[in-house]
Design a protein around this motif. Structure first.
Motif, PDB file in Angstrom:
ATOM      1  N   ASP A  58      35.185  49.004  37.939  1.00  0.00           N
ATOM      2  CA  ASP A  58      35.383  47.601  37.577  1.00  0.00           C
ATOM      3  C   ASP A  58      36.860  47.270  37.433  1.00  0.00           C
ATOM      4  O   ASP A  58      37.308  46.173  37.746  1.00  0.00           O
ATOM      5  CB  ASP A  58      34.659  47.282  36.269  1.00  0.00           C
ATOM      6  CG  ASP A  58      33.143  47.235  36.435  1.00  0.00           C
ATOM      7  OD1 ASP A  58      32.680  47.110  37.582  1.00  0.00           O
ATOM      8  OD2 ASP A  58      32.440  47.325  35.415  1.00  0.00           O
ATOM      9  N   GLU A  59      37.637  48.237  36.958  1.00  0.00           N
ATOM     10  CA  GLU A  59      39.067  48.025  36.755  1.00  0.00           C
ATOM     11  C   GLU A  59      39.826  47.958  38.078  1.00  0.00           C
ATOM     12  O   GLU A  59      40.701  47.107  38.264  1.00  0.00           O
ATOM     13  CB  GLU A  59      39.647  49.145  35.899  1.00  0.00           C
ATOM     14  CG  GLU A  59      39.205  49.129  34.446  1.00  0.00           C
ATOM     15  CD  GLU A  59      39.688  50.356  33.698  1.00  0.00           C
ATOM     16  OE1 GLU A  59      40.444  51.156  34.297  1.00  0.00           O
ATOM     17  OE2 GLU A  59      39.315  50.524  32.526  1.00  0.00           O
TER      18      GLU A  59
ATOM     19  N   GLU B 162      42.404  36.586  49.861  1.00  0.00           N
ATOM     20  CA  GLU B 162      42.193  37.856  49.175  1.00  0.00           C
ATOM     21  C   GLU B 162      41.468  37.619  47.847  1.00  0.00           C
ATOM     22  O   GLU B 162      41.653  36.569  47.217  1.00  0.00           O
ATOM     23  CB  GLU B 162      43.540  38.533  48.899  1.00  0.00           C
ATOM     24  CG  GLU B 162      44.195  39.124  50.136  1.00  0.00           C
ATOM     25  CD  GLU B 162      43.384  40.267  50.722  1.00  0.00           C
ATOM     26  OE1 GLU B 162      43.002  41.179  49.956  1.00  0.00           O
ATOM     27  OE2 GLU B 162      43.121  40.240  51.940  1.00  0.00           O
TER      28      GLU B 162
ATOM     29  N   ASP C  87      37.939  45.278  43.842  1.00  0.00           N
ATOM     30  CA  ASP C  87      37.988  43.845  44.114  1.00  0.00           C
ATOM     31  C   ASP C  87      36.586  43.333  44.392  1.00  0.00           C
ATOM     32  O   ASP C  87      35.734  44.066  44.918  1.00  0.00           O
ATOM     33  CB  ASP C  87      38.869  43.554  45.336  1.00  0.00           C
ATOM     34  CG  ASP C  87      40.344  43.773  45.054  1.00  0.00           C
ATOM     35  OD1 ASP C  87      40.771  43.526  43.902  1.00  0.00           O
ATOM     36  OD2 ASP C  87      41.066  44.178  45.976  1.00  0.00           O
ATOM     37  N   MET C  88      36.352  42.066  44.072  1.00  0.00           N
ATOM     38  CA  MET C  88      35.045  41.475  44.350  1.00  0.00           C
ATOM     39  C   MET C  88      34.847  41.324  45.862  1.00  0.00           C
ATOM     40  O   MET C  88      35.784  40.954  46.590  1.00  0.00           O
ATOM     41  CB  MET C  88      34.920  40.126  43.672  1.00  0.00           C
ATOM     42  CG  MET C  88      34.776  40.231  42.166  1.00  0.00           C
ATOM     43  SD  MET C  88      33.267  41.065  41.635  1.00  0.00           S
ATOM     44  CE  MET C  88      32.152  39.682  41.479  1.00  0.00           C
TER      45      MET C  88
ATOM     46  N   PRO D 273      32.552  44.880  41.514  1.00  0.00           N
ATOM     47  CA  PRO D 273      33.762  44.935  42.360  1.00  0.00           C
ATOM     48  C   PRO D 273      33.674  46.100  43.340  1.00  0.00           C
ATOM     49  O   PRO D 273      34.096  47.216  43.058  1.00  0.00           O
ATOM     50  CB  PRO D 273      34.893  45.128  41.341  1.00  0.00           C
ATOM     51  CG  PRO D 273      34.319  44.739  40.027  1.00  0.00           C
ATOM     52  CD  PRO D 273      32.869  45.106  40.101  1.00  0.00           C
TER      53      PRO D 273
ATOM     54  N   LYS E 196      40.642  37.589  43.926  1.00  0.00           N
ATOM     55  CA  LYS E 196      41.493  37.461  42.743  1.00  0.00           C
ATOM     56  C   LYS E 196      40.738  37.986  41.524  1.00  0.00           C
ATOM     57  O   LYS E 196      39.517  38.128  41.555  1.00  0.00           O
ATOM     58  CB  LYS E 196      41.868  35.988  42.525  1.00  0.00           C
ATOM     59  CG  LYS E 196      42.619  35.364  43.691  1.00  0.00           C
ATOM     60  CD  LYS E 196      43.017  33.931  43.385  1.00  0.00           C
ATOM     61  CE  LYS E 196      41.808  33.027  43.265  1.00  0.00           C
ATOM     62  NZ  LYS E 196      42.182  31.597  43.181  1.00  0.00           N
ATOM     63  N   GLU E 197      41.471  38.249  40.458  1.00  0.00           N
ATOM     64  CA  GLU E 197      40.844  38.749  39.233  1.00  0.00           C
ATOM     65  C   GLU E 197      39.816  37.741  38.696  1.00  0.00           C
ATOM     66  O   GLU E 197      38.778  38.119  38.158  1.00  0.00           O
ATOM     67  CB  GLU E 197      41.915  39.039  38.179  1.00  0.00           C
ATOM     68  CG  GLU E 197      41.410  39.775  36.960  1.00  0.00           C
ATOM     69  CD  GLU E 197      40.906  41.183  37.265  1.00  0.00           C
ATOM     70  OE1 GLU E 197      40.084  41.694  36.466  1.00  0.00           O
ATOM     71  OE2 GLU E 197      41.326  41.762  38.295  1.00  0.00           O
ATOM     72  N   THR E 198      40.091  36.450  38.867  1.00  0.00           N
ATOM     73  CA  THR E 198      39.174  35.425  38.365  1.00  0.00           C
ATOM     74  C   THR E 198      37.839  35.428  39.110  1.00  0.00           C
ATOM     75  O   THR E 198      36.841  34.920  38.595  1.00  0.00           O
ATOM     76  CB  THR E 198      39.800  34.024  38.477  1.00  0.00           C
ATOM     77  OG1 THR E 198      40.244  33.805  39.828  1.00  0.00           O
ATOM     78  CG2 THR E 198      40.984  33.880  37.533  1.00  0.00           C
ATOM     79  N   ASP E 199      37.800  36.011  40.319  1.00  0.00           N
ATOM     80  CA  ASP E 199      36.543  36.077  41.059  1.00  0.00           C
ATOM     81  C   ASP E 199      35.514  36.955  40.354  1.00  0.00           C
ATOM     82  O   ASP E 199      34.304  36.814  40.581  1.00  0.00           O
ATOM     83  CB  ASP E 199      36.777  36.606  42.479  1.00  0.00           C
ATOM     84  CG  ASP E 199      37.546  35.631  43.344  1.00  0.00           C
ATOM     85  OD1 ASP E 199      37.267  34.426  43.266  1.00  0.00           O
ATOM     86  OD2 ASP E 199      38.444  36.073  44.094  1.00  0.00           O
ATOM     87  N   LYS E 200      35.978  37.865  39.509  1.00  0.00           N
ATOM     88  CA  LYS E 200      35.037  38.744  38.803  1.00  0.00           C
ATOM     89  C   LYS E 200      34.164  37.950  37.844  1.00  0.00           C
ATOM     90  O   LYS E 200      33.084  38.401  37.468  1.00  0.00           O
ATOM     91  CB  LYS E 200      35.804  39.849  38.061  1.00  0.00           C
ATOM     92  CG  LYS E 200      36.468  40.839  39.007  1.00  0.00           C
ATOM     93  CD  LYS E 200      37.172  41.959  38.261  1.00  0.00           C
ATOM     94  CE  LYS E 200      37.787  42.947  39.250  1.00  0.00           C
ATOM     95  NZ  LYS E 200      38.490  44.063  38.584  1.00  0.00           N
ATOM     96  N   GLU E 201      34.612  36.761  37.469  1.00  0.00           N
ATOM     97  CA  GLU E 201      33.800  35.893  36.618  1.00  0.00           C
ATOM     98  C   GLU E 201      33.208  34.737  37.407  1.00  0.00           C
ATOM     99  O   GLU E 201      32.052  34.354  37.201  1.00  0.00           O
ATOM    100  CB  GLU E 201      34.656  35.368  35.458  1.00  0.00           C
ATOM    101  CG  GLU E 201      33.889  34.549  34.437  1.00  0.00           C
ATOM    102  CD  GLU E 201      33.852  33.050  34.735  1.00  0.00           C
ATOM    103  OE1 GLU E 201      32.859  32.391  34.379  1.00  0.00           O
ATOM    104  OE2 GLU E 201      34.812  32.559  35.353  1.00  0.00           O
TER     105      GLU E 201
END
Length: 348
Positions: free
Chosen positions: A147-148, A161, A151-152, A65, A163-168
């Motif tokens: 990482d916390e 923008e 953003d990706m 991120p 999203k948190e799900t983009d980290k996976e």
């Protein structure tokens, strides 16, 4: 060849903003270079085209991120920092891009929440800076904090923008070695179940590492392709991976299949005078375009790329310029999805 040769006259691309689910339900276009045939499949059907003994070389880099939002000292102005690459882990020095660049100068302190601060120590380009994180803990704690809060770094043509799900989801199942700011997107189509199915068939999966930089999205700005210079990217290929690739090269029953253009660049960088792969680590700025003489690569799994991009030029070098151009027109006609979250082709 010239840059304008790759400016395809295509009216409209289908560019998705979200990855497909499940991963292996993407469309698959299978190109046979000798027969000049095009077949339309689903990626989960790729098992029909990979044989016992084939070696799939994948890039195990992991996107981190890299986009941080923060405040500038004193003025409390909003700023954004894009972490490009780590320069000196022991000193927590990073090469970054900053916005708004005109307001961020050497000596400024940048705040990312209450417990993380950085200092600007140098200018690199008009938007580029070198920063040092003023963090007292070990690097692993700093990485966890980044990482916390980070953003990706989605591709520039994705307008939404992060999203948190983009980290996976903006990540392959092979992701292991942290260091990329762009995903090796061909690998995003594999699932754990599909890999196991292929392994049971006798297909080997071999890792290499290339930390893809933001330069992958940088446009080619010279008409004469021989004058274009790629950004250098850090790569690694182990002795175990090189040995397995070389076994496949010596065997008449095996093929070396590169999963993604980044994997191609690693294995073609590793070529020795003998035509075999050599293990090692370093930096590569290898630019592959027609008529590059491939030494190791015998098949490529790759997404559909932007016109005039170096990624498209690599695909055209392997598949043949006219054949790839024809396949892209076919992809538009059949409503294939393009770019990072798009569909995929297998060139053999």
């Amino acid at each position: 060849m010239k840059l304008t040769d790759f400016k395809f006259e295509i009216d409209e691309f289908n560019v998705p903003e979200e990855p497909i689910d499940p991963r292996d339900s993407a469309k698959l276009m299978v190109l046979d270079r000798e027969e000049k045939t095009i077949k339309h499949e689903t990626f989960s059907d790729i098992h029909k085209y990979l044989n016992e003994g084939d070696v799939v070389v994948y890039n195990n880099t992991k996107v981190f991120p890299a986009k941080l939002k923060g405040k500038k000292e004193k003025t409390d102005a909003d700023i954004e920092v894009f972490l490009l690459r780590e320069l000196q882990p022991e000193n927590m020095l990073w090469d970054v891009l900053v916005e708004p660049a005109r307001k961020i100068r050497i000596g400024n302190k940048l705040y990312f929440g209450e417990d993380l601060m950085a200092e600007v120590v140098d200018n690199t380009t008009s938007r580029g800076r070198t920063i040092r994180f003023l963090y007292e803990g070990p690097n692993e704690e700093l990485y966890s904090r980044l990482d916390e809060i980070g953003d990706m770094p989605l591709p520039p043509y994705i307008e939404r923008e992060p999203k948190e799900t983009d980290k996976e989801r903006y990540q392959t199942i092979f992701a292991k070695e942290r260091g990329a700011v762009a995903a090796p997107t061909a690998g995003m189509h594999f699932t754990e179940e599909l890999v196991e199915k292929l392994k049971k068939k006798g297909v080997d999966f071999v890792p290499v590492t290339l930390h893809i930089g933001w330069g992958t999205f940088r446009p080619v700005e010279v008409e004469d392709l021989t004058k274009h210079r790629m950004d250098s990217e850090n790569y690694y290929i182990s002795k175990e991976s090189s040995d397995r690739i070389n076994e496949a090269l010596k065997s008449k029953k095996s093929r070396v299949i590169a999963c993604g253009t980044s994997a191609v660049r690693v294995i073609e960088t590793s070529v020795m005078a003998s035509g075999m792969s050599k293990p090692g680590t370093g930096w590569t700025d290898k630019f592959i375009y027609p008529d590059y003489p491939f030494k190791i690569t015998e098949g490529i799994i790759t997404n559909f790329h932007r016109p005039e991009s170096t990624l498209l030029m690599l695909a055209a070098a392997f598949g043949g310029f006219e054949f790839i151009k024809e396949s892209y027109k076919e992809a538009v006609k059949k409503d294939y999805r393009f770019f990072s979250f798009g569909d995929v082709m297998f060139i053999q």
